[in-house]
Enzyme design. Structure first.
Site, short mmCIF file in Angstrom:
data_model
loop_
_atom_site.label_atom_id
_atom_site.label_comp_id
_atom_site.label_asym_id
_atom_site.label_seq_id
_atom_site.Cartn_x
_atom_site.Cartn_y
_atom_site.Cartn_z
CG ASN A 154 60.38 27.32 28.32
OD1 ASN A 154 61.40 27.17 27.64
ND2 ASN A 154 59.34 26.50 28.23
CB SER A 210 49.36 18.00 34.02
OG SER A 210 49.85 16.94 33.24
CE1 TYR A 240 54.93 20.61 34.95
CE2 TYR A 240 54.31 18.39 34.26
CZ TYR A 240 54.08 19.75 34.27
OH TYR A 240 52.98 20.26 33.63
CE LYS A 294 51.69 22.07 36.16
NZ LYS A 294 51.43 23.49 36.17
P1 NAD Z 1 55.59 27.17 28.63
O1 NAD Z 1 56.89 26.88 29.25
O2 NAD Z 1 55.55 27.47 27.17
O3 NAD Z 1 54.83 28.35 29.41
C1 NAD Z 1 55.05 28.62 30.77
C2 NAD Z 1 55.43 30.07 30.88
O4 NAD Z 1 55.63 30.41 32.26
C3 NAD Z 1 56.71 30.43 30.14
O5 NAD Z 1 56.46 31.50 29.27
C4 NAD Z 1 57.69 30.82 31.24
O6 NAD Z 1 58.58 31.83 30.81
C5 NAD Z 1 56.77 31.27 32.35
N1 NAD Z 1 57.28 31.12 33.73
C6 NAD Z 1 57.85 30.03 34.30
N2 NAD Z 1 58.17 30.30 35.58
C7 NAD Z 1 57.78 31.57 35.83
C8 NAD Z 1 57.87 32.41 36.96
N3 NAD Z 1 58.42 32.01 38.11
N4 NAD Z 1 57.37 33.68 36.87
C9 NAD Z 1 56.82 34.12 35.71
N5 NAD Z 1 56.74 33.37 34.61
C10 NAD Z 1 57.22 32.10 34.66
O7 NAD Z 1 54.62 25.93 28.95
P2 NAD Z 1 53.17 25.60 28.39
O8 NAD Z 1 53.28 24.33 27.61
O9 NAD Z 1 52.56 26.78 27.79
O10 NAD Z 1 52.45 25.22 29.75
C11 NAD Z 1 51.69 26.17 30.48
C12 NAD Z 1 51.22 25.52 31.78
O11 NAD Z 1 50.47 24.35 31.47
C13 NAD Z 1 52.35 25.06 32.68
O12 NAD Z 1 51.98 25.28 34.03
C14 NAD Z 1 52.46 23.58 32.39
O13 NAD Z 1 52.96 22.87 33.49
C15 NAD Z 1 50.99 23.24 32.15
N6 NAD Z 1 50.80 22.04 31.32
C16 NAD Z 1 51.43 21.94 30.11
C17 NAD Z 1 51.28 20.79 29.34
C18 NAD Z 1 52.00 20.64 28.03
O14 NAD Z 1 52.13 19.49 27.56
N7 NAD Z 1 52.47 21.69 27.39
C19 NAD Z 1 50.44 19.77 29.79
C20 NAD Z 1 49.80 19.91 31.02
C21 NAD Z 1 49.99 21.05 31.78
C1 WQD Z 2 53.86 11.04 24.00
C2 WQD Z 2 54.14 9.64 23.50
C3 WQD Z 2 56.18 8.72 24.35
C4 WQD Z 2 58.85 11.54 22.30
C5 WQD Z 2 54.19 14.74 28.75
C6 WQD Z 2 54.24 14.94 30.24
C7 WQD Z 2 52.89 15.29 30.77
C8 WQD Z 2 52.27 16.47 30.00
C9 WQD Z 2 52.35 16.28 28.52
C10 WQD Z 2 52.74 18.45 31.21
C11 WQD Z 2 54.67 8.70 24.58
C12 WQD Z 2 56.27 8.89 22.85
C13 WQD Z 2 57.74 10.87 22.78
C14 WQD Z 2 59.72 10.89 21.40
C15 WQD Z 2 58.32 8.94 21.49
N1 WQD Z 2 52.99 17.67 30.26
N2 WQD Z 2 57.48 9.59 22.37
N3 WQD Z 2 59.42 9.61 21.04
O1 WQD Z 2 54.83 11.75 28.01
O2 WQD Z 2 52.40 11.72 27.28
O3 WQD Z 2 53.29 13.67 28.46
O4 WQD Z 2 53.68 15.93 28.13
O5 WQD Z 2 51.99 18.34 32.14
O6 WQD Z 2 53.04 15.57 32.13
O7 WQD Z 2 54.72 13.76 30.84
O8 WQD Z 2 54.02 13.28 26.16
O9 WQD Z 2 54.85 13.97 23.96
O10 WQD Z 2 56.51 13.24 25.71
O11 WQD Z 2 55.02 11.54 24.67
O12 WQD Z 2 58.11 7.77 21.13
O13 WQD Z 2 60.73 11.44 20.98
O14 WQD Z 2 55.18 9.70 22.50
O15 WQD Z 2 56.84 7.54 24.76
O16 WQD Z 2 54.16 7.42 24.32
P1 WQD Z 2 53.66 12.48 27.52
P2 WQD Z 2 55.17 13.09 25.10
#
Ligand code: NAD
Ligand code: WQD
Length: 338
Positions: free
Chosen positions: A35, A124, A149, A153
């Site tokens: 990704n 998360s 997912y 976590k």
């Molecule tokens: P992202 O997808 O941009 O980054 C994750 C990276 O991990 C990617 O570059 C992907 O290529 C790599 N990857 C996935 N599986 C792999 C594997 N098996 N081996 C090696 N590399 C692998 O996502 P992000 O938004 O940067 O998120 C980073 C971390 O934070 C993730 O664990 C995600 O679950 C967590 N997280 C993200 C959010 C969010 O909203 N973005 C919120 C809470 C937690």
């Molecule tokens: C935010 C708000 C939607 C899109 C997700 C994961 C969470 C974490 C962060 C990884 C909500 C609303 C969204 C759209 C909308 N990721 N919305 N129209 O759901 O809080 O969290 O990302 O760990 O686990 O669940 O984030 O950005 O999807 O939504 O109205 O097209 O925006 O309903 O209220 P969320 P989000």
């Protein structure tokens, strides 16, 4: 100090590598690019002016990991690698458990065999489920997740907790992120979702750049100030800096530490639309749609513990989050693709 960053080519990982290098740490990246774009590493190098050792490898590939540990001998791991699309995980549970849980188990085993027992894990706010109270403190009980997912976590937090309980040589930091948005000020790295974005901010920026016609607001009948969902949005650079600060909790004897990384402020969907329009001058047309399955009304953090124990506090407000998300999107309408 050398830090191995798994998933370091991804959205949060790439920003964290920048801040690690800025703070004088040596960062080594492992990413299988499932990704992420191979262009990210060069862009991070251009920002910091420093070389980054990069290994295109999968954390489930034990042999590859062993070679990397042997060669690089990292002192600690910041573990971002994982699949993260909530909706996709409902249709592909096996793939999510296998990648995220098995991958982490392999990583942990290679770490301990190489005497590296220091890890910061990307968790998360999703582990709180529908939170028992807001603002959410770290004492808030973990809840019931609504998708595979989220469970990965939840389970990985438990696995790391049990591992640290059994072997006190481990130092573990669980960082629970709220909603990361924004991008590096340079506009050269940012979030690059595949297909139609699931998350709010990338959807808005794609409307603003003309790739999508309008925003669909998922529900306006929640018990919030304007009926739309309230979240704790945090600038990705602040989040990255939180990791740098958390490294001090990997000192010997630190044990297990858990921190929320949020701002402590909640904004509704319509607040975000308004702030984005004000910050960028772009109009965001929207329609109100039904609620999205699995969504909750309100989720925002208490950011006190990270402030008190790590000396970390978010610096950027919503205006900068909107401006920086837009700079990245407008400079890179197709993400990392030409
Ligand atoms: P992202 O997808 O941009 O980054 C994750 C990276 O991990 C990617 O570059 C992907 O290529 C790599 N990857 C996935 N599986 C792999 C594997 N098996 N081996 C090696 N590399 C692998 O996502 P992000 O938004 O940067 O998120 C980073 C971390 O934070 C993730 O664990 C995600 O679950 C967590 N997280 C993200 C959010 C969010 O909203 N973005 C919120 C809470 C937690
Ligand atoms: C935010 C708000 C939607 C899109 C997700 C994961 C969470 C974490 C962060 C990884 C909500 C609303 C969204 C759209 C909308 N990721 N919305 N129209 O759901 O809080 O969290 O990302 O760990 O686990 O669940 O984030 O950005 O999807 O939504 O109205 O097209 O925006 O309903 O209220 P969320 P989000």
């Amino acid at each position: 100090m050398k830090i191995l960053v798994t998933g370091g080519a991804g959205f949060i990982g790439s920003h964290t590598v920048v801040e690690l290098q800025n703070a004088g740490y040596d960062a080594v990246v492992v990413d299988n690019l499932v990704n992420a774009s191979p262009k990210v590493i060069a862009r991070v190098e251009a920002i910091t002016g420093k070389k980054i050792p990069f290994y295109e490898a999968d954390i489930r590939d034990r042999e590859a990991l062993e070679k990397i540990f042997e060669q690089e001998k990292p002192d600690a791991v910041i573990h971002f690698a994982g699949l993260k699309a909530v909706g996709e995980s409902v249709g592909l549970p096996w793939e999510y458990y296998e990648n995220n849980v098995s991958g982490t188990l392999t990583l942990l085993d290679v770490m301990r065999k190489n005497g590296c027992k220091n890890i910061i894990f990307s968790s998360s706010a999703t582990v709180y489920g529908d939170p028992a109270f807001v603002p959410i403190t770290e004492e808030c009980p973990k809840g019931t997740c609504t998708n595979p997912y989220g469970w990965t976590k939840w389970m990985l937090e438990q696995i790391l907790t049990d591992l640290q309980f059994a072997d006190k040589e481990w130092n573990v930091v669980l960082l629970r992120y709220f909603n990361p948005i924004g991008a590096h000020k340079s506009g050269t790295i940012g979030e690059n979702p595949n297909g139609v974005p699931n998350n709010l901010m990338p959807y808005i920026t794609q409307v603003a750049v003309g790739k999508l016609p309008q925003l669909h607001v998922y529900g306006d009948d929640y018990d919030t100030h304007d009926g739309t969902g309230v979240r704790d949005y945090i600038h990705v650079v602040d989040l990255a800096l939180g990791h740098v600060k958390a490294l001090k909790k990997l000192e010997p004897g630190s044990g297990l530490n858990i921190y929320n990384l949020g701002t402590g402020v909640g904004y509704s969907v319509l607040d975000i639309v308004k702030n984005f329009e004000e910050a960028t001058g772009k109009k965001i047309p929207y329609v109100i749609d039904p609620r999205r399955a699995g969504d909750i009304a309100t989720c925002y953090s208490s950011a006190k513990k990270a402030q008190e124990e790590l000396g970390w506090e978010a610096q950027y407000g919503i205006k900068e989050m909107c401006e920086d998300s837009w700079r990245w999107q407008s400079m890179n309408p197709n993400g990392y693709d030409e």
